[in-house]
Design a protein around this motif. Structure first.
Motif, PDB file in Angstrom:
ATOM      1  N   PRO A  51       0.813  -1.220   0.000  1.00  0.00           N
ATOM      2  CA  PRO A  51       0.000   0.000   0.000  1.00  0.00           C
ATOM      3  C   PRO A  51       0.843   1.265   0.000  1.00  0.00           C
ATOM      4  O   PRO A  51       1.908   1.334   0.624  1.00  0.00           O
ATOM      5  CB  PRO A  51      -0.812  -0.119   1.296  1.00  0.00           C
ATOM      6  CG  PRO A  51       0.006  -0.984   2.182  1.00  0.00           C
ATOM      7  CD  PRO A  51       0.729  -1.955   1.287  1.00  0.00           C
ATOM      8  N   HIS A  76       1.234  -1.311  -6.875  1.00  0.00           N
ATOM      9  CA  HIS A  76       0.886  -0.953  -5.502  1.00  0.00           C
ATOM     10  C   HIS A  76      -0.631  -0.832  -5.336  1.00  0.00           C
ATOM     11  O   HIS A  76      -1.352  -0.586  -6.309  1.00  0.00           O
ATOM     12  CB  HIS A  76       1.521   0.390  -5.120  1.00  0.00           C
ATOM     13  CG  HIS A  76       3.006   0.349  -4.987  1.00  0.00           C
ATOM     14  ND1 HIS A  76       3.852   0.367  -6.081  1.00  0.00           N
ATOM     15  CD2 HIS A  76       3.806   0.280  -3.892  1.00  0.00           C
ATOM     16  CE1 HIS A  76       5.116   0.331  -5.669  1.00  0.00           C
ATOM     17  NE2 HIS A  76       5.109   0.268  -4.349  1.00  0.00           N
ATOM     18  N   CYS A 113      -5.538   0.337   4.597  1.00  0.00           N
ATOM     19  CA  CYS A 113      -4.247  -0.309   4.335  1.00  0.00           C
ATOM     20  C   CYS A 113      -4.106  -1.588   5.154  1.00  0.00           C
ATOM     21  O   CYS A 113      -4.150  -1.542   6.392  1.00  0.00           O
ATOM     22  CB  CYS A 113      -3.096   0.644   4.667  1.00  0.00           C
ATOM     23  SG  CYS A 113      -3.086   2.148   3.669  1.00  0.00           S
ATOM     24  N   PRO A 117       1.690   1.436   5.257  1.00  0.00           N
ATOM     25  CA  PRO A 117       1.929   1.892   3.883  1.00  0.00           C
ATOM     26  C   PRO A 117       3.161   2.765   3.760  1.00  0.00           C
ATOM     27  O   PRO A 117       3.682   3.287   4.747  1.00  0.00           O
ATOM     28  CB  PRO A 117       0.680   2.721   3.596  1.00  0.00           C
ATOM     29  CG  PRO A 117       0.391   3.361   4.937  1.00  0.00           C
ATOM     30  CD  PRO A 117       0.723   2.306   5.962  1.00  0.00           C
TER      31      PRO A 117
END
Length: 298
Positions: A51, A76, A113, A117
């Motif tokens: 993330p 991502h 997330c 992240p």
């Protein structure tokens, strides 16, 4: 928020929502709304993988990242919110203070997330990101600061200040062009990059700049977070891998601020040539620097 502000915001919302939909049409992200620390937050999401949270700058919205999102979502999970009170994020009780913004970011990361992240912030967003990492080093895997505020004294070029004052006082196409000339090296190139989305983008930016609640949020966020320097001893506490990305010709936050921070804290500095404070006017170079900063050199 006063009743008059509420009515004015409501009257603008329909036109602003239509422009926003047109700008996001075909983008490799979906949009949803989350209630985070009392902020009704507009969030763009897309992709799979590690993330990365993208925080935009003053007066902007999450769509500023569209020039690089298409590539980032290939590797991502991308999360790009509108900051509290800006873009389409609404704060019924008025703009939050600095502590409220950090609480908002913490809830955003928790809700979106699956693991800590990479946190990427531009300008005002970088000020917020740095403060969050100082307070919560275990919540983030790495930090990327793009043309960041708060790393030194806010001393922009005189032309920047004048253009900003004019745009804030009278948001129209003329003052918007004047401000763009200060933050970008080549406004014509920015317009060409936007193509047929330029007119609607300008319309959305002006709609937001004329909205009373957005104006109030801009003032408070800048005062409490964007232009207030972070003490060096606090910056030295940042314990996650940190990188800087900076436009060579940034007239808002001069390159020397980044050079000093890089030397003092050992943070790698990636300079984007032929770019100003709006580094994404060079999308390919910005993306290449961002990939290196995220630990992905391919």
């Amino acid at each position: 928020m006063s009743r008059q502000q509420t009515m004015e915001d409501g009257s603008r919302r329909t036109g602003g929502e239509d422009a926003r939909r047109r700008l996001l049409a075909g983008a490799p992200v979906t949009e949803r709304r989350l209630d985070l620390a009392g902020v009704s937050t507009a969030v763009l999401e897309g992709g799979d993988g590690p993330p990365v949270v993208l925080l935009h700058g003053q007066g902007g919205w999450s769509g500023m990242w569209l020039p690089v999102v298409g590539e980032l979502v290939a590797t991502h999970r991308v999360v790009a919110p509108d900051l509290p009170g800006l873009g389409a994020s609404q704060v019924p009780g008025g703009p939050p203070d600095a502590a409220g913004v950090l609480a908002w970011l913490g809830e955003l990361i928790q809700r979106t997330c699956p693991s800590p992240p990479a946190l990427v912030g531009a300008s005002l967003g970088a000020s917020i990101a740095a403060r969050f990492v100082i307070a919560h080093p275990d919540r983030v895997s790495r930090l990327v600061l793009v043309d960041a505020g708060s790393l030194g004294r806010f001393r922009p070029a005189p032309g920047v200040v004048l253009a900003m004052i004019r745009f804030i006082a009278r948001p129209n196409e003329r003052t918007h062009r004047g401000f763009l000339r200060q933050v970008a090296v080549d406004p014509a190139r920015v317009r060409a990059l936007m193509g047929d989305r330029w007119e609607v983008s300008q319309a959305y930016n002006l709609d937001r700049a004329r909205t009373p609640s957005v104006r109030a949020a801009n003032r408070r966020l800048l005062r409490e977070l964007g232009t207030k320097p972070i003490p060096p001893q606090e910056l030295a506490r940042i314990a996650v891998p940190t990188s800087l990305i900076w436009g060579r010709h940034d007239r808002v936050m001069r390159l020397r601020i980044a050079e000093r921070a890089s030397a003092r804290y050992g943070w790698p500095l990636h300079v984007v040539e032929d770019a100003g404070h709006f580094t994404l006017e060079q999308p390919e170079a910005s993306l290449a620097a961002l990939r290196v900063a995220l630990g992905n050199r391919t």
